[in-house]
Scaffold this active site. Structure first.
Site, PDB file in Angstrom:
ATOM      1  N   LYS A   1      28.656  30.096 -69.344  1.00 56.52           N
ATOM      2  CA  LYS A   1      29.890  29.523 -68.812  1.00 56.52           C
ATOM      3  C   LYS A   1      30.558  28.621 -69.854  1.00 56.52           C
ATOM      4  O   LYS A   1      31.785  28.647 -70.030  1.00 56.52           O
ATOM      5  CB  LYS A   1      29.592  28.722 -67.545  1.00 56.52           C
ATOM      6  CG  LYS A   1      30.790  27.953 -66.991  1.00 56.52           C
ATOM      7  CD  LYS A   1      31.972  28.896 -66.703  1.00 56.52           C
ATOM      8  CE  LYS A   1      33.253  28.117 -66.431  1.00 56.52           C
ATOM      9  NZ  LYS A   1      33.250  27.386 -65.185  1.00 56.52           N
TER      10      LYS A   1
ATOM     11  N   CYS B   1      37.786  22.560 -67.178  1.00 59.33           N
ATOM     12  CA  CYS B   1      36.915  23.521 -67.865  1.00 59.33           C
ATOM     13  C   CYS B   1      37.129  23.550 -69.375  1.00 59.33           C
ATOM     14  O   CYS B   1      36.284  23.093 -70.134  1.00 59.33           O
ATOM     15  CB  CYS B   1      37.120  24.914 -67.274  1.00 59.33           C
ATOM     16  SG  CYS B   1      36.481  25.083 -65.595  1.00 59.33           S
TER      17      CYS B   1
END
Length: 406
Positions: A210, A264
């Site tokens: 991720k 993110c």
């Protein structure tokens, strides 16, 4: 209750936790969403939402009305516990960008008293490598009798704000467990609502995967942002340069902007740097390029402001991307706040997606912005800004960081 349905406790009801909780509830699971924000809890229990995301209001209302979703300030017993809380930064020694796992730790400690043998803990929060194992250690520390009897997995969210509900269902999903049994249990749950491929691995690989996804994006954005600085220095139009270069069949340069925001892309690369500071040189440099871009924009605005006695400067957009209300790590917000603090003029902001009470900068509507501004700083390419008649801004000083008014 049918065997395939579970009671699920979701810790954190933000941009990931609330859509996930609602989706699970509409698939027949009994879901208790837990958040420390009492207003959010009350809002959700009334069938409404406290964040902006297309169609989420419909999903939440349906989930609450079905009786399968309710919100609470405290957790309770369940079958699966999903942790979807923030993982921000904290200064640590010489590292101002060290990962802050205090929210993950607090959520874990809150659920441990309610854990039972066979329960599954899923970490959805984007986290540094080793965080899922960290959760397991907390469980064993607090409840030694549960050692080896509770399962833990990392299933990182991979959704795009503005498209969360569709991508929750359609996107492929990585599931990394601290054991194969944990992967199997998590896979069984996600198959109840995920139509994308389920990709199985271990928890550490899932955590790094991720982080790598968002670091890849960050490095490519940094290339575009650095090009914009080079083109400005050389007096060349960066948008035309990129458009021409992209006509090559194997070139796909992204578009530059005022920086990089969101929880993110602006955050995850630093988690890799913190884990391997001596080897993550390219990733660190990309972060530094993107972190510098807001300061470059601010200096451009200051230079333009010198020709006025006290100009009205309107920052067009405060969110980190177009057509959402999310201001987390937003370079646009940083620019607006720094300009306000610099006191080089009267600084206001215009953002149709941000409620006045949530903005630290005075907000005006589009009509007022176009009437009053001496300097327009286009920071976010909201749909409403794209539609502005260019005739209305021809007499303004325009600093367009998104290239939509060129």
């Amino acid at each position: 209750m049918p065997r395939e349905f579970q009671k699920i406790i979701v810790m954190g009801l933000g941009y990931i936790g609330l859509p996930t909780a609602s989706m699970l509830a509409t698939k027949g699971h009994t879901v208790v969403g837990v958040d420390v924000n009492e207003n959010a809890v009350n809002t959700i229990n009334s069938g409404r939402i406290h964040i902006i995301e297309p169609d989420l209001d419909i999903l939440v209302r349906s989930a609450v009305n079905s009786g399968n979703l309710r919100a609470s300030l405290v957790p309770e017993q369940g079958d699966t516990f999903i942790i979807a809380v923030p993982t921000p930064f904290k200064p640590e020694g010489d590292n101002p960008k060290a990962p802050d796992l205090s929210y993950v730790e607090a959520a874990t400690r809150a659920i441990v008293p309610f854990l039972q043998e066979g329960n599954l803990i899923i970490l959805e929060s984007t986290s540094p490598v080793g965080t899922t194992e960290f959760i397991e250690r907390i469980v064993v520390e607090m409840r030694p009798e549960l050692g080896g009897k509770v399962y833990a997995a990392h299933c990182p969210e991979r959704v795009l704000p503005g498209h969360i509900l569709r991508e929750l269902v359609d996107n492929d999903r990585i599931i990394g467990g601290t054991s194969k049994a944990a992967v199997a249990k998590a896979k069984e749950l996600y198959k109840t609502f995920c139509s994308g491929a389920i990709l199985e691995t271990d928890s550490r690989t899932a955590e790094l995967s991720k982080l790598v996804e968002n670091s890849f994006r960050d490095v490519n954005i940094a290339f575009a942002n650095e090009l914009s600085l080079i083109c400005d220095r050389l007096g060349i139009n960066v948008w035309e340069t990129i458009a021409l270069a992209n006509r090559h069949p194997r070139v796909n340069i992204l578009q530059p902007g005022p920086g990089v925001g969101g929880h993110c892309i602006a955050v995850d690369p630093w988690f890799i740097v913190s884990s391997a500071p001596e080897t993550a040189r390219l990733i660190r440099t990309a972060r530094e390029v993107n972190d510098h871009k807001p300061h470059w924009v601010i200096e451009r605005v200051k230079a333009k402001a010198e020709r006025f006695k006290r100009p009205v400067i309107v920052c067009m957009g405060l969110t980190f991307k177009a057509n959402i209300d999310d201001m987390r790590e937003s370079p646009s917000l940083e620019i607006a706040q720094d300009l306000l603090a610099a006191d080089i003029g009267i600084v206001k902001a215009c953002d149709p997606n941000v409620e006045p009470g949530k903005s630290p900068v005075p907000l005006v509507d589009i009509r007022t912005a176009l009437q009053e501004a001496d300097i327009l700083v286009l920071l976010v390419d909201h749909a409403e800004f794209i539609e502005i008649d260019r005739e209305l801004i021809k007499d303004k000083v325009v600093i367009d960081t998104r290239g939509i008014w060129r």
